[in-house]
Design a protein around this motif. Structure first.
Motif, PDB file in Angstrom:
ATOM      1  N   GLY A 105      -1.801  -2.637 -13.508  1.00 44.92           N
ATOM      2  CA  GLY A 105      -1.493  -4.067 -13.522  1.00 44.92           C
ATOM      3  C   GLY A 105      -1.522  -4.661 -12.139  1.00 44.92           C
ATOM      4  N   ALA A 106      -0.465  -5.419 -11.800  1.00 48.56           N
ATOM      5  CA  ALA A 106      -0.367  -6.061 -10.486  1.00 48.56           C
ATOM      6  C   ALA A 106       0.761  -5.443  -9.670  1.00 48.56           C
ATOM      7  CB  ALA A 106      -0.181  -7.564 -10.640  1.00 48.56           C
ATOM      8  N   ARG A 107       0.892  -4.126  -9.750  1.00 51.59           N
ATOM      9  CA  ARG A 107       2.020  -3.438  -9.092  1.00 51.59           C
ATOM     10  C   ARG A 107       2.022  -3.665  -7.586  1.00 51.59           C
ATOM     11  NH1 ARG A 107       2.922   1.701  -6.991  1.00 51.59           N
ATOM     12  NH2 ARG A 107       0.746   2.262  -7.378  1.00 51.59           N
ATOM     13  N   LEU A 108       0.844  -3.600  -6.969  1.00 51.42           N
ATOM     14  CA  LEU A 108       0.741  -3.811  -5.529  1.00 51.42           C
ATOM     15  C   LEU A 108      -0.098  -5.058  -5.261  1.00 51.42           C
ATOM     16  CD1 LEU A 108       0.012  -0.152  -4.337  1.00 51.42           C
ATOM     17  CD2 LEU A 108       2.194  -1.388  -4.224  1.00 51.42           C
ATOM     18  N   GLY A 109       0.270  -5.822  -4.224  1.00 52.65           N
ATOM     19  CA  GLY A 109      -0.433  -7.048  -3.902  1.00 52.65           C
ATOM     20  C   GLY A 109      -1.501  -6.856  -2.842  1.00 52.65           C
ATOM     21  N   LEU A 110      -2.459  -7.765  -2.825  1.00 57.37           N
ATOM     22  CA  LEU A 110      -3.521  -7.775  -1.829  1.00 57.37           C
ATOM     23  C   LEU A 110      -2.968  -8.233  -0.483  1.00 57.37           C
ATOM     24  CD1 LEU A 110      -6.660  -7.719  -1.193  1.00 57.37           C
ATOM     25  CD2 LEU A 110      -6.629 -10.148  -1.809  1.00 57.37           C
ATOM     26  N   GLY A 144      -4.877  -4.765  -3.373  1.00 63.37           N
ATOM     27  CA  GLY A 144      -3.800  -4.690  -4.341  1.00 63.37           C
ATOM     28  C   GLY A 144      -4.255  -3.927  -5.571  1.00 63.37           C
ATOM     29  N   SER A 145      -3.361  -3.763  -6.549  1.00 62.57           N
ATOM     30  CA  SER A 145      -3.684  -2.975  -7.743  1.00 62.57           C
ATOM     31  C   SER A 145      -4.834  -3.585  -8.529  1.00 62.57           C
ATOM     32  CB  SER A 145      -2.443  -2.866  -8.635  1.00 62.57           C
ATOM     33  OG  SER A 145      -1.386  -2.221  -7.945  1.00 62.57           O
ATOM     34  N   ARG A 146      -4.861  -4.904  -8.668  1.00 63.52           N
ATOM     35  CA  ARG A 146      -5.919  -5.531  -9.466  1.00 63.52           C
ATOM     36  C   ARG A 146      -7.280  -5.403  -8.779  1.00 63.52           C
ATOM     37  NH1 ARG A 146      -4.082 -11.470 -11.039  1.00 63.52           N
ATOM     38  NH2 ARG A 146      -3.845 -11.581  -8.759  1.00 63.52           N
ATOM     39  N   GLU A 147      -7.323  -5.586  -7.459  1.00 66.39           N
ATOM     40  CA  GLU A 147      -8.589  -5.424  -6.733  1.00 66.39           C
ATOM     41  C   GLU A 147      -9.058  -3.965  -6.781  1.00 66.39           C
ATOM     42  OE1 GLU A 147      -6.574  -9.005  -5.663  1.00 66.39           O
ATOM     43  OE2 GLU A 147      -5.874  -6.928  -5.414  1.00 66.39           O
ATOM     44  N   THR A 148      -8.113  -3.026  -6.694  1.00 68.54           N
ATOM     45  CA  THR A 148      -8.460  -1.606  -6.784  1.00 68.54           C
ATOM     46  C   THR A 148      -9.062  -1.271  -8.141  1.00 68.54           C
ATOM     47  OG1 THR A 148      -6.800  -0.895  -5.173  1.00 68.54           O
ATOM     48  CG2 THR A 148      -7.509   0.733  -6.796  1.00 68.54           C
ATOM     49  N   ALA A 149      -8.483  -1.842  -9.209  1.00 63.68           N
ATOM     50  CA  ALA A 149      -9.017  -1.596 -10.553  1.00 63.68           C
ATOM     51  C   ALA A 149     -10.443  -2.112 -10.684  1.00 63.68           C
ATOM     52  CB  ALA A 149      -8.115  -2.254 -11.598  1.00 63.68           C
ATOM     53  N   PRO A 161      -6.023  10.058  -7.639  1.00 66.40           N
ATOM     54  CA  PRO A 161      -6.283  10.337  -9.053  1.00 66.40           C
ATOM     55  C   PRO A 161      -5.393   9.561 -10.012  1.00 66.40           C
ATOM     56  CG  PRO A 161      -5.090  12.156  -8.055  1.00 66.40           C
ATOM     57  CD  PRO A 161      -5.464  11.227  -6.941  1.00 66.40           C
ATOM     58  N   ALA A 162      -4.318   8.957  -9.523  1.00 61.93           N
ATOM     59  CA  ALA A 162      -3.410   8.215 -10.393  1.00 61.93           C
ATOM     60  C   ALA A 162      -3.683   6.719 -10.393  1.00 61.93           C
ATOM     61  CB  ALA A 162      -1.955   8.473  -9.979  1.00 61.93           C
ATOM     62  N   THR A 163      -4.089   6.180  -9.244  1.00 62.08           N
ATOM     63  CA  THR A 163      -4.206   4.729  -9.113  1.00 62.08           C
ATOM     64  C   THR A 163      -5.620   4.247  -8.830  1.00 62.08           C
ATOM     65  OG1 THR A 163      -3.790   4.738  -6.721  1.00 62.08           O
ATOM     66  CG2 THR A 163      -1.860   4.661  -8.190  1.00 62.08           C
ATOM     67  N   GLY A 164      -6.538   5.141  -8.448  1.00 67.88           N
ATOM     68  CA  GLY A 164      -7.890   4.738  -8.082  1.00 67.88           C
ATOM     69  C   GLY A 164      -8.026   4.222  -6.667  1.00 67.88           C
ATOM     70  N   THR A 165      -6.948   4.188  -5.908  1.00 65.73           N
ATOM     71  CA  THR A 165      -6.994   3.714  -4.522  1.00 65.73           C
ATOM     72  C   THR A 165      -7.939   4.580  -3.690  1.00 65.73           C
ATOM     73  OG1 THR A 165      -4.717   2.919  -4.646  1.00 65.73           O
ATOM     74  CG2 THR A 165      -5.617   3.291  -2.450  1.00 65.73           C
ATOM     75  N   LEU A 191      -4.757   3.643   4.828  1.00 61.75           N
ATOM     76  CA  LEU A 191      -3.350   3.673   4.418  1.00 61.75           C
ATOM     77  C   LEU A 191      -2.921   2.282   4.009  1.00 61.75           C
ATOM     78  CD1 LEU A 191      -3.696   5.059   7.518  1.00 61.75           C
ATOM     79  CD2 LEU A 191      -1.440   5.868   6.952  1.00 61.75           C
ATOM     80  N   ARG A 192      -1.803   2.188   3.341  1.00 62.20           N
ATOM     81  CA  ARG A 192      -1.183   0.893   3.093  1.00 62.20           C
ATOM     82  C   ARG A 192      -0.264   0.570   4.260  1.00 62.20           C
ATOM     83  NH1 ARG A 192      -2.046  -2.000  -1.222  1.00 62.20           N
ATOM     84  NH2 ARG A 192      -0.349  -3.384  -0.650  1.00 62.20           N
TER      85      ARG A 192
END
Length: 345
Positions: free
Chosen positions: A126-131, A260-265, A311-315, A344-345
């Protein structure tokens, strides 16, 4: 005088008919530096899980000090199992320098994870992490020279932090540091001749005025798959973006934005559609993080490109380029790691 001029003409070290000085295809080293130049806008002579040790170091280095002259260096490859090579370098002392390491190795018996499965996992975040605009990246690459008196390739590890302010200005800090050898002297190429410096040595610290460019990679990346693909194609600037161009564009994107999570997806879905990017199994990246590796064989440039994803988030965790054919002129051998970036973040 006529006799002396005739002798000089006959002694010409670069005769017009010498085939060595005619136009010819770029060698792998020159191709690599050209790709980096077109991707980053910086020329090169010839990129962690969060490490608490470096947090205070970088924060301290960001405090205002007397400005230093800007000098960008080629980053270098350093890794687990690196071979130590004694090189004569300029500086206060001559110390061993880390030579080109072995490429990352896929864990024996690990199951490859298809990119479309990983794309589904990324979408579930989802949107767990922001851009966030800006980047934090540890880099390694191979600095090379050729011709008479050429020195052996040198490993130059650097850490770079880019942070943006509310007024659209930003700061960039580059530090010489190698996380695989904490506290040890580090080789830098900020000067004309490589030299050793203390771990954490500030190579450059600059503040840039506000910029309002609306073109990629400065423009905000979209989180829609179709639009993100077009965004990456604009970075690549080719009529038809191949897998190599896609990986270059991804590197440029991550050198400017922390996704963020959405951009990573969306990015993972774009990668899943890339031809010739095949899953090979689990790896541990150069910062000790577990990842899944995806390999593209760039036969045109004799380079194997390995993309490492969480492997969990696609980052995207890292990108490694390894030589698949040696070039004696540049001192590189098959299996040498030409560059590695760990974000890194």
């Amino acid at each position: 005088m006529a006799d002396e001029l005739d002798l000089l003409r006959r002694a010409n070290p670069v005769p017009a008919d010498d085939p060595r000085f005619h136009d010819r295809p770029l060698d792998p080293g020159a191709e690599h530096r050209l790709q980096v130049l077109t991707r980053t806008g910086r020329a090169q002579p010839a990129r962690t899980g969060r490490r608490p040790r470096l947090g205070p170091l970088l924060l301290d280095a960001l405090r205002p000090r007397r400005p230093r002259d800007w000098a960008w260096t080629v980053t270098a490859a350093a890794a687990v199992g690196a071979v130590v090579l004694a090189l004569t370098l300029s500086g206060p002392a001559t110390v061993p320098a880390v030579a080109a390491p072995r490429p990352l190795v896929v864990e024996t018996g690990s199951a490859p994870l298809p990119l479309d499965v990983l794309a589904d996992r990324a979408a579930a975040q989802g949107a767990r992490l922001g851009l966030r605009q800006g980047t934090h990246v540890q880099t390694w690459s191979l600095s090379m020279t050729s011709g008479p008196g050429a020195r052996p390739p040198v490993t130059l590890p650097e850490e770079r932090v880019v942070r943006w302010a509310a007024d659209d200005s930003h700061t960039e800090l580059v530090v010489a540091t190698d996380p695989s050898h904490p506290g040890k002297p580090v080789v830098t190429d900020a000067d004309p001749v490589p030299r050793t410096v203390e771990d954490g040595h500030v190579i450059s610290r600059r503040t840039y005025p506000p910029s309002w460019s609306d073109a990629p990679p400065s423009a905000r990346p979209p989180h829609d798959t179709r639009r993100l693909r077009a965004y990456l194609e604009e970075i690549d600037r080719l009529d038809a973006m191949d897998t190599g161009g896609l990986l270059d564009a991804v590197g440029t994107l991550l050198d400017n934005w922390t996704l963020g999570s959405r951009e990573t997806a969306a990015l993972t879905r774009v990668l899943a559609d890339a031809p010739d990017l095949r899953p090979v199994g689990a790896v541990t990246d150069r910062l000790g993080r577990p990842g899944q590796a995806y390999v593209y064989a760039d036969r045109t440039h004799s380079v194997r490109r390995m993309l490492i994803l969480d492997p969990a988030t696609g980052t995207v965790l890292g990108l490694e380029d390894t030589v698949t054919r040696g070039d004696p002129e540049w001192g590189v051998k098959k299996g040498d790691v030409m560059s590695y970036s760990a974000w890194l973040r």
